[in-house]
Design a protein around this motif. Structure first.
Motif, PDB file in Angstrom:
ATOM      1  N   ALA A 185      33.803  38.739  41.549  1.00  0.00           N
ATOM      2  CA  ALA A 185      34.474  39.718  40.840  1.00  0.00           C
ATOM      3  C   ALA A 185      34.049  41.326  41.093  1.00  0.00           C
ATOM      4  O   ALA A 185      34.843  42.129  40.558  1.00  0.00           O
ATOM      5  CB  ALA A 185      34.229  39.427  39.484  1.00  0.00           C
ATOM      6  N   SER A 186      33.269  41.716  41.869  1.00  0.00           N
ATOM      7  CA  SER A 186      32.543  43.048  42.127  1.00  0.00           C
ATOM      8  C   SER A 186      33.687  43.700  42.973  1.00  0.00           C
ATOM      9  O   SER A 186      34.476  43.204  43.795  1.00  0.00           O
ATOM     10  CB  SER A 186      31.621  42.765  42.784  1.00  0.00           C
ATOM     11  OG  SER A 186      31.065  44.295  43.260  1.00  0.00           O
ATOM     12  N   ARG A 195      28.725  30.160  39.066  1.00  0.00           N
ATOM     13  CA  ARG A 195      28.897  31.383  38.090  1.00  0.00           C
ATOM     14  C   ARG A 195      28.290  32.490  38.700  1.00  0.00           C
ATOM     15  O   ARG A 195      28.964  33.717  38.457  1.00  0.00           O
ATOM     16  CB  ARG A 195      28.276  31.092  36.900  1.00  0.00           C
ATOM     17  CG  ARG A 195      28.935  29.845  36.080  1.00  0.00           C
ATOM     18  CD  ARG A 195      28.488  29.694  34.547  1.00  0.00           C
ATOM     19  NE  ARG A 195      27.014  29.338  34.235  1.00  0.00           N
ATOM     20  CZ  ARG A 195      26.519  28.122  34.428  1.00  0.00           C
ATOM     21  NH1 ARG A 195      27.343  27.289  34.427  1.00  0.00           N
ATOM     22  NH2 ARG A 195      25.333  27.913  33.876  1.00  0.00           N
ATOM     23  N   LEU A 196      27.171  32.547  39.320  1.00  0.00           N
ATOM     24  CA  LEU A 196      26.705  33.649  40.007  1.00  0.00           C
ATOM     25  C   LEU A 196      27.686  34.117  41.439  1.00  0.00           C
ATOM     26  O   LEU A 196      27.815  35.163  41.429  1.00  0.00           O
ATOM     27  CB  LEU A 196      25.357  33.443  40.451  1.00  0.00           C
ATOM     28  CG  LEU A 196      24.486  33.319  39.302  1.00  0.00           C
ATOM     29  CD1 LEU A 196      23.081  32.929  40.211  1.00  0.00           C
ATOM     30  CD2 LEU A 196      23.951  34.629  38.838  1.00  0.00           C
ATOM     31  N   ARG A 205      27.393  41.645  50.130  1.00  0.00           N
ATOM     32  CA  ARG A 205      28.719  41.957  49.617  1.00  0.00           C
ATOM     33  C   ARG A 205      28.514  43.235  48.529  1.00  0.00           C
ATOM     34  O   ARG A 205      29.246  44.040  48.403  1.00  0.00           O
ATOM     35  CB  ARG A 205      29.102  40.868  48.599  1.00  0.00           C
ATOM     36  CG  ARG A 205      30.261  41.046  47.763  1.00  0.00           C
ATOM     37  CD  ARG A 205      31.596  41.299  48.685  1.00  0.00           C
ATOM     38  NE  ARG A 205      32.706  41.976  47.972  1.00  0.00           N
ATOM     39  CZ  ARG A 205      32.961  43.067  47.714  1.00  0.00           C
ATOM     40  NH1 ARG A 205      32.246  44.079  48.633  1.00  0.00           N
ATOM     41  NH2 ARG A 205      34.030  43.648  47.123  1.00  0.00           N
ATOM     42  N   LEU A 206      27.288  43.246  47.885  1.00  0.00           N
ATOM     43  CA  LEU A 206      26.902  44.322  46.890  1.00  0.00           C
ATOM     44  C   LEU A 206      25.853  45.229  47.309  1.00  0.00           C
ATOM     45  O   LEU A 206      25.519  46.263  46.639  1.00  0.00           O
ATOM     46  CB  LEU A 206      26.319  43.847  45.666  1.00  0.00           C
ATOM     47  CG  LEU A 206      27.417  42.215  45.186  1.00  0.00           C
ATOM     48  CD1 LEU A 206      26.701  41.900  43.838  1.00  0.00           C
ATOM     49  CD2 LEU A 206      28.963  43.009  44.704  1.00  0.00           C
ATOM     50  N   ARG A 207      25.111  45.081  48.450  1.00  0.00           N
ATOM     51  CA  ARG A 207      23.602  45.804  48.695  1.00  0.00           C
ATOM     52  C   ARG A 207      23.057  45.682  47.124  1.00  0.00           C
ATOM     53  O   ARG A 207      22.337  46.601  46.879  1.00  0.00           O
ATOM     54  CB  ARG A 207      23.881  47.054  49.100  1.00  0.00           C
ATOM     55  CG  ARG A 207      24.473  47.188  50.544  1.00  0.00           C
ATOM     56  CD  ARG A 207      23.120  46.587  51.578  1.00  0.00           C
ATOM     57  NE  ARG A 207      23.479  46.827  52.903  1.00  0.00           N
ATOM     58  CZ  ARG A 207      24.155  46.213  53.836  1.00  0.00           C
ATOM     59  NH1 ARG A 207      24.635  44.921  53.409  1.00  0.00           N
ATOM     60  NH2 ARG A 207      24.101  46.248  55.147  1.00  0.00           N
ATOM     61  N   ILE A 236      35.962  39.184  48.376  1.00  0.00           N
ATOM     62  CA  ILE A 236      35.945  37.791  48.617  1.00  0.00           C
ATOM     63  C   ILE A 236      37.381  37.139  47.877  1.00  0.00           C
ATOM     64  O   ILE A 236      37.607  37.283  46.901  1.00  0.00           O
ATOM     65  CB  ILE A 236      34.890  37.383  47.930  1.00  0.00           C
ATOM     66  CG1 ILE A 236      33.522  37.437  48.623  1.00  0.00           C
ATOM     67  CG2 ILE A 236      34.851  35.497  48.061  1.00  0.00           C
ATOM     68  CD1 ILE A 236      32.361  37.199  47.815  1.00  0.00           C
ATOM     69  N   SER A 237      38.254  36.570  48.826  1.00  0.00           N
ATOM     70  CA  SER A 237      39.712  36.118  48.318  1.00  0.00           C
ATOM     71  C   SER A 237      39.162  34.983  47.636  1.00  0.00           C
ATOM     72  O   SER A 237      38.395  34.057  47.752  1.00  0.00           O
ATOM     73  CB  SER A 237      40.163  35.816  49.653  1.00  0.00           C
ATOM     74  OG  SER A 237      39.880  34.717  50.301  1.00  0.00           O
ATOM     75  N   ASP A 238      40.441  34.322  47.076  1.00  0.00           N
ATOM     76  CA  ASP A 238      40.272  33.165  46.205  1.00  0.00           C
ATOM     77  C   ASP A 238      39.816  31.924  47.194  1.00  0.00           C
ATOM     78  O   ASP A 238      38.913  31.246  46.601  1.00  0.00           O
ATOM     79  CB  ASP A 238      41.340  32.852  45.358  1.00  0.00           C
ATOM     80  CG  ASP A 238      41.739  34.020  44.423  1.00  0.00           C
ATOM     81  OD1 ASP A 238      40.880  34.529  43.836  1.00  0.00           O
ATOM     82  OD2 ASP A 238      42.890  33.934  43.553  1.00  0.00           O
TER      83      ASP A 238
END
Length: 397
Positions: A32-33, A25-26, A188-190, A156-158
């Motif tokens: 999704a970001s 889930r995480l 990915r998000l920093r 991130i692709s599927d």
């Protein structure tokens, strides 16, 4: 969980390491970001915060790319002024830095041994206005310098999400899932994620407890990316000098000279240690090599010299393989497929120098080495110090 903003980096804390379901889930949340990250570029004057190993690397990096810095900021400024390495540079404690400099200079944080967000918070409380992780700045110079610790993971692709999910499920414990997600959130998000019960440990890189309990007295240790011999020192100390042999692989001439000096000082006349002048890859041959960068020397198109490339399969038998190759770990593993299947060694490979570490390297190991236990550990912050461990089930005690 709790979250708070701190400049360009958000901190999030979780109450426990995630099981496989929560980890999925995480991962979905990260995937999704829509965050779009780019290297930090500036023409402003530069100050370094932190004069440890990363601070020294940063100084040499800035010299190499032609970006001078004006001062070093460190809470131990008084002691550092006596170190010859920093002679000729201004060294100040944070509180001694003039207010004008706090406003005008970009502070590059050269600390990876502690959480980044509290460091940035403390500097802001001191009045510094522009604060950036060093590697975010260094990433903008990849065309001339191969230092690769600051890369950003793209969307991130599927398919990639499915591959990462398979890796998360393949780990032997929840701490591995926590550390892998922590690694991915930074890249990915920093965002700086932390999980209670999954501490980042700096003193046991390559020798985590799960490795130590399976080491015997007759190990054949391959140290690829041996640098100056610090890992060999740790190995000999932790085994009390009881081992069969050590094969040290180091293609950088300056590093190799220091490595030889280390071995001669700590194990004089010990013929169990062999130093090889080559790089490792998936196929034998020659390749461009960027030398003279200390820890960061590596196979790279930016290099000006050519080195011999060998396969792990062609070197030796092994019972414990450590790989720290600045991004070349997966190629080196592919060049050792026969040896890995034959000898079934312990494997400890760094995975933070490029995005192979997100899923390609761990999944390759999981699919190639049946009957192994796989762990992922972070040994420093800012998305660095990530190591995947593969331990044969038959060696567990």
């Amino acid at each position: 969980l709790a979250g708070k903003k701190a400049g360009r980096v958000t901190a999030r804390r979780f109450a426990a390491p995630p099981d496989a379901g929560i980890a999925r889930r995480l991962l979905d949340e990260i995937a999704a970001s829509a965050v779009d990250l780019v290297p930090f570029a500036t023409a402003a004057p530069i100050a370094l915060y932190g004069a440890g190993n990363l601070g020294r690397m940063a100084r040499e990096f800035l010299d190499a790319v032609g970006r001078p810095f004006d001062l070093v900021i460190d809470r131990n400024a008084a002691g550092l002024r006596n170190e010859p390495y920093w002679w000729g540079h201004r060294v100040m404690a944070p509180g001694a830095v003039p207010e004008e400099i706090k406003r005008s200079h970009v502070v590059l944080v050269t600390v990876a041994t502690a959480e980044y967000v509290p460091v940035e918070d403390a500097l802001r409380e001191e009045g510094f206005e522009q604060i950036v992780p060093f590697y975010d700045f260094a990433e903008g110079f990849r065309q001339v310098h191969p230092l690769s610790n600051g890369w950003f993971a793209g969307p991130i692709s599927d398919r990639e999400q499915d591959m990462i999910g398979r890796v998360l499920e393949g780990y032997a414990d929840d701490v591995s899932r926590a550390h892998h997600l922590q690694f991915l959130a930074w890249r990915r998000l920093r965002q700086e994620w932390t999980f209670d019960g999954a501490p980042v440990t700096g003193g046991d890189r390559f020798f985590i407890p799960e490795i130590m309990v399976v080491l015997g007295d007759d190990e054949i240790f391959v140290d690829a990316g041996a640098h100056h011999g610090s890992v060999i020192d740790a190995f000999t100390a932790r085994t009390n000098g009881r081992f069969a042999s050590i094969v040290a692989v180091e293609p950088d001439a300056a590093n190799r000279e220091r490595l030889l000096a280390t071995i001669e000082a700590t194990m004089p006349g010990d013929d169990r240690v062999v130093i090889l002048n080559c790089a490792l890859g998936s196929a034998p041959g020659e390749a461009r090599f960027h030398a003279g960068l200390g820890y960061a020397s590596q196979l790279s198109a930016t290099g000006r010299e050519s080195v011999r490339v060998a396969k792990l399969d062609d070197l030796t038998a092994a019972s414990f393989v450590k790989l720290h190759l600045e991004g070349g770990e997966l190629d080196a593993l592919k060049g050792g497929r026969e040896m890995l299947a034959r000898d079934r060694p312990i494997v400890a490979a760094t995975v933070y120098h490029n995005d192979d570490g997100i899923w390609r390297t761990p999944l390759w190991l999981m699919e190639t080495l049946p009957g192994y236990r796989f762990l992922f550990r972070l040994h420093s912050w800012c998305g660095t110090g990530a190591v995947i461990y593969a331990i044969p089930e038959e060696r567990r005690r």
